[in-house]
Design a protein around this motif. Structure first.
Motif, mmCIF file in Angstrom:
data_model
loop_
_atom_site.group_PDB
_atom_site.id
_atom_site.type_symbol
_atom_site.label_atom_id
_atom_site.label_comp_id
_atom_site.label_asym_id
_atom_site.label_seq_id
_atom_site.Cartn_x
_atom_site.Cartn_y
_atom_site.Cartn_z
ATOM 1 N N MET A 300 0.800 -1.222 0.000
ATOM 2 C CA MET A 300 0.000 0.000 0.000
ATOM 3 C C MET A 300 0.835 1.275 0.000
ATOM 4 S SD MET A 300 -3.134 -0.907 -0.228
ATOM 5 C CE MET A 300 -3.896 0.668 0.172
ATOM 6 N N THR A 301 1.736 1.405 0.970
ATOM 7 C CA THR A 301 2.452 2.679 1.134
ATOM 8 C C THR A 301 3.385 2.962 -0.032
ATOM 9 O OG1 THR A 301 2.454 2.173 3.504
ATOM 10 C CG2 THR A 301 3.763 4.057 2.779
ATOM 11 N N LYS A 302 4.232 2.011 -0.362
ATOM 12 C CA LYS A 302 5.215 2.214 -1.435
ATOM 13 C C LYS A 302 4.569 2.443 -2.798
ATOM 14 C CE LYS A 302 7.397 -1.373 -2.951
ATOM 15 N NZ LYS A 302 8.305 -2.536 -3.068
ATOM 16 N N PRO A 303 3.641 1.587 -3.245
ATOM 17 C CA PRO A 303 3.108 1.762 -4.598
ATOM 18 C C PRO A 303 2.207 2.984 -4.775
ATOM 19 C CG PRO A 303 2.027 -0.087 -3.510
ATOM 20 C CD PRO A 303 3.144 0.333 -2.621
ATOM 21 N N THR A 304 1.747 3.605 -3.682
ATOM 22 C CA THR A 304 0.876 4.777 -3.818
ATOM 23 C C THR A 304 1.596 6.092 -3.532
ATOM 24 O OG1 THR A 304 0.129 4.544 -1.516
ATOM 25 C CG2 THR A 304 -1.187 3.447 -3.232
ATOM 26 N N PHE A 305 2.841 6.013 -3.085
ATOM 27 C CA PHE A 305 3.577 7.242 -2.766
ATOM 28 C C PHE A 305 3.879 8.016 -4.042
ATOM 29 C CE2 PHE A 305 7.860 9.246 -2.328
ATOM 30 C CZ PHE A 305 7.460 10.301 -1.515
ATOM 31 N N ARG A 306 3.580 9.330 -4.011
ATOM 32 C CA ARG A 306 3.839 10.156 -5.184
ATOM 33 C C ARG A 306 4.324 11.550 -4.843
ATOM 34 N NH1 ARG A 306 0.104 10.060 -8.991
ATOM 35 N NH2 ARG A 306 -0.986 8.198 -8.231
ATOM 36 N N ASP A 307 4.027 12.053 -3.641
ATOM 37 C CA ASP A 307 4.272 13.469 -3.357
ATOM 38 C C ASP A 307 5.116 13.619 -2.088
ATOM 39 O OD1 ASP A 307 4.257 16.162 -2.958
ATOM 40 O OD2 ASP A 307 2.080 16.405 -2.987
ATOM 41 N N PRO A 308 6.364 14.082 -2.192
ATOM 42 C CA PRO A 308 7.223 14.240 -1.011
ATOM 43 C C PRO A 308 6.742 15.300 -0.034
ATOM 44 C CG PRO A 308 8.518 14.228 -3.044
ATOM 45 C CD PRO A 308 7.084 14.358 -3.440
ATOM 46 N N SER A 309 5.753 16.087 -0.406
ATOM 47 C CA SER A 309 5.255 17.137 0.494
ATOM 48 C C SER A 309 4.118 16.636 1.379
ATOM 49 C CB SER A 309 4.788 18.351 -0.311
ATOM 50 O OG SER A 309 3.648 18.032 -1.098
ATOM 51 N N THR A 310 3.700 15.390 1.192
ATOM 52 C CA THR A 310 2.595 14.863 1.992
ATOM 53 C C THR A 310 3.069 13.706 2.871
ATOM 54 O OG1 THR A 310 1.945 13.306 0.259
ATOM 55 C CG2 THR A 310 0.935 15.483 0.203
ATOM 56 N N THR A 311 2.273 13.414 3.882
ATOM 57 C CA THR A 311 2.592 12.335 4.814
ATOM 58 C C THR A 311 2.096 10.997 4.269
ATOM 59 O OG1 THR A 311 2.394 13.864 6.676
ATOM 60 C CG2 THR A 311 2.259 11.506 7.186
ATOM 61 N N SER A 312 2.880 9.966 4.512
ATOM 62 C CA SER A 312 2.482 8.601 4.141
ATOM 63 C C SER A 312 2.199 7.807 5.405
ATOM 64 C CB SER A 312 3.581 7.917 3.329
ATOM 65 O OG SER A 312 3.727 8.510 2.061
ATOM 66 N N TYR A 313 1.441 6.729 5.253
ATOM 67 C CA TYR A 313 1.002 5.967 6.412
ATOM 68 C C TYR A 313 1.252 4.477 6.211
ATOM 69 C CZ TYR A 313 -1.342 10.379 7.318
ATOM 70 O OH TYR A 313 -1.588 11.706 7.523
ATOM 71 N N VAL A 314 1.670 3.834 7.310
ATOM 72 C CA VAL A 314 1.922 2.395 7.313
ATOM 73 C C VAL A 314 1.053 1.764 8.402
ATOM 74 C CG1 VAL A 314 3.638 0.572 7.560
ATOM 75 C CG2 VAL A 314 4.305 2.791 6.595
ATOM 76 N N LYS A 315 0.089 0.963 7.999
ATOM 77 C CA LYS A 315 -0.819 0.332 8.953
ATOM 78 C C LYS A 315 -0.246 -1.013 9.402
ATOM 79 C CE LYS A 315 -5.548 -1.411 9.458
ATOM 80 N NZ LYS A 315 -5.689 -0.826 10.798
ATOM 81 N N PHE A 316 -0.246 -1.246 10.718
ATOM 82 C CA PHE A 316 0.303 -2.515 11.207
ATOM 83 C C PHE A 316 -0.429 -3.074 12.428
ATOM 84 C CE2 PHE A 316 2.243 0.673 13.833
ATOM 85 C CZ PHE A 316 2.448 0.081 15.080
ATOM 86 N N GLY A 317 -1.249 -2.247 13.089
ATOM 87 C CA GLY A 317 -1.889 -2.709 14.314
ATOM 88 C C GLY A 317 -3.354 -2.320 14.388
#
Length: 585
Positions: A300-317
């Motif tokens: 999810m996180t890696k393949p949808t990342f496009r904009d260095p000015s925005t926050t990305s999220y990693v769901k794990f719990g």
């Protein structure tokens, strides 16, 4: 789009191509039926890809499970099922991934830290296990979906295989892959079996796919250049071709292909290192936590990342997993855009530099980049490379369609209708050569302590080097390179021939002596042959009778795999015999 002619063979035939990827692999096949136009088809079903686990494309995970006794327990999509994971956890099975990268040449990413393989068996055997499984899956699919294919399989007709490999893999890696194919029972361990396995680089297979399917019709024009950037899980393969004709299409390599170990798995590797460092003092630093994070990051996180000015999220719990001091809220970790960009940047920078090197000296208005492969779907990677191309006036396209299957299907197009007319020499090649000792030659005097006496009583110097072809030289498939090899042996010795082919990595334009730069020469392979007894001449030397002959060692370097013959002259006619290319393991 290419149109094939009907198959002209006398009997039905089956060809299977296998693209072993670092993270995912693909399989394609073609039934050759006399009088019928061949069709290239992909294997689109694998065990374990049913229901919710159904793959989005036509690939199978390149993973395996072995038990504590090193016995194979699960492969591919079956190894990703939750039921398999539960059993693997209970029984303490060992998970194997990225095994392909362990085959890389020592010159590519030296000292790289790869995921350990906690199985007590050679990587070659792991590859064989994977090949055997994937091959059986392909045969099952063909039997279920193609009536003619089923008839061929039931008749036990020998199958031809095409195996792909990264651009940087050469003879030694091809040799290992062929050995794995034998261990997997794809082909028998005979010369006939070896001939049923062909190799093609991933970059060239991608080009063949683009030509065959019309993805490059608007850019493949006479005297233009096409650079294929195949972005895979483990490797980034770059290949540049000049179009020498477009009716029909024919191309020639114009640069030495590049292979970078900077695929999407390296982004994952850097991400895991970053997460472990950020969370090492938190309560979310268990291996289970990191496994869950990386699973979500990868899908999810890696393949949808496009904009260095925005926050990305990693769901794990879950909702109770919160620690604001570590940017974790309700089981979701926040990563800054700059952190995300830093994970991609080494790969992006390496690809940009490789593109510039591939097109050095080329009129960029005549060049086009074709971006293919699974990693090419990354919006961030694509945007970065597009900006680089735009800045140089380069056209860049990322063809739509299932380019994730480009390598497997392209390998079959290579088998059916190869469009590459010339390739570039991957290295500077030459041979060891002996010279008759000349006491008046200063170079010989310096080496007079290295003077073995051969069977005819003559003194020779054995540290000479004979240049065959320089790196980057364009070589056609029919171009022959040869060097003379004088063989002398006692009458009682076995009448065999063994000659070394060397690779030179130095900067001299015309190196002539190996002992001047010993670290710059590597034995690439040995050419072995057993000439007919009648080809040898007889003589009588100081230690008794001997046999001798001046042989020509003949190499074909413009193919996807080196081939060799030996030749000699009798009564003014050159006679030839097959020779074997041997890679020391």
């Amino acid at each position: 789009m290419l149109q094939l002619d009907p198959y002209t063979g006398n009997s039905r035939k089956l060809v299977i191509s296998i693209d072993i990827g670092t993270t995912y692999s693909g399989v394609a096949y073609c039934v050759l039926d006399p009088g019928e136009v061949p069709k290239v088809l992909s294997v689109t079903r694998f065990p374990g890809q049913e229901g919710e686990n159904k793959s989005r494309d036509v690939k199978i995970p390149s993973v395996l499970y072995y038990d504590q006794q090193d016995q194979l327990r699960a492969v591919g999509a079956e190894a990703t099922l939750q039921s398999t994971k539960e059993e693997a956890y209970t029984q303490e099975w060992n998970y194997v991934k990225w095994f392909k990268l362990h085959f890389r040449p020592a010159s590519i990413l030296p000292g790289a830290i790869l995921p350990p393989i906690d199985v007590d068996k050679p990587v070659l055997e792991i590859l064989a296990d994977y090949l055997a499984y994937v091959s059986q899956c392909a045969k099952d699919f063909i039997s279920q979906s193609n009536p003619i294919g089923r008839q061929i399989l039931n008749s036990n007709t020998p199958i031809d295989f095409v195996l792909t490999h990264p651009n940087g893999w050469t003879g030694p890696q091809q040799n290992n892959m062929r050995r794995a194919a034998v261990l997997a029972n794809l082909v028998p361990d005979t010369s006939e079996g070896a001939a049923r396995v062909q190799f093609v680089t991933e970059g060239e297979a991608s080009l063949q796919f683009c030509i065959a399917t019309g993805l490059g019709d608007d850019v493949i024009r006479r005297d233009s250049y096409v650079t294929i950037v195949d972005c895979g899980g483990g490797t980034i393969d770059l290949s540049t071709y000049r179009v020498v004709d477009n009716r029909p299409i024919a191309v020639e390599e114009s640069a030495v292909p590049e292979c970078l170990i900077q695929g999407s798995t390296m982004v994952n590797r850097r991400a895991e290192e970053l997460l472990r460092e950020k969370l090492r003092l938190s309560r979310f630093s268990t291996n289970d936590d990191f496994d869950a994070m990386m699973a979500n990051f990868d899908t999810m996180t890696k393949p949808t990342f496009r904009d260095p000015s925005t926050t990305s999220y990693v769901k794990f719990g879950g909702p109770r997993d919160t620690d604001e001091s570590f940017n974790i809220r309700r089981g979701i970790l926040s990563l800054s855009g700059s952190d995300m960009a830093s994970l991609f940047q080494p790969s992006v920078s390496a690809i940009k530099a490789a593109i510039d090197a591939q097109l050095s000296g080329v009129d960029l208005s005549l060049a086009t980049l074709l971006l293919v492969g699974g990693f090419a779907t990354s919006p961030f990677l694509r945007a970065e490379l597009q900006a680089h191309a735009d800045g140089k006036g380069l056209r860049m396209y990322s063809p739509e369609g299932q380019t994730s299957k480009a390598v497997a299907e392209g390998a079959l197009w290579f088998y059916l209708d190869n469009r590459v007319r010339a390739r570039t020499a991957r290295s500077t090649y030459g041979s060891s050569c002996s010279q008759w000792y000349q006491p008046s030659n200063p170079e010989h005097i310096k080496r007079k302590h290295k003077l073995p006496t051969i069977a005819n009583g003559s003194l020779v110097l054995s540290s000479g080097f004979a240049l065959l072809v320089r790196q980057g030289t364009s070589v056609t498939e029919t171009t022959e390179f040869s060097f003379q090899f004088a063989s002398y042996c006692k009458e009682s010795d076995e009448l065999s021939l063994s000659a070394n082919v060397l690779s030179y990595r130095g900067i001299k334009a015309n190196p002539t002596w190996e002992d001047e730069e010993p670290d710059m020469f590597t034995v690439l392979c040995r050419i072995k042959a057993t000439p007919a007894a009648s080809s040898w001449m007889r003589g009588n030397g100081p230690v008794g009778p001997y046999r001798w002959q001046n042989f020509d060692v003949i190499l074909l370097l413009g193919l996807t795999e080196m081939r060799a013959q030996i030749g000699w002259w009798e009564n003014g006619v050159q006679l030839r015999s097959p020779a074997t290319v041997v890679y020391d393991l």
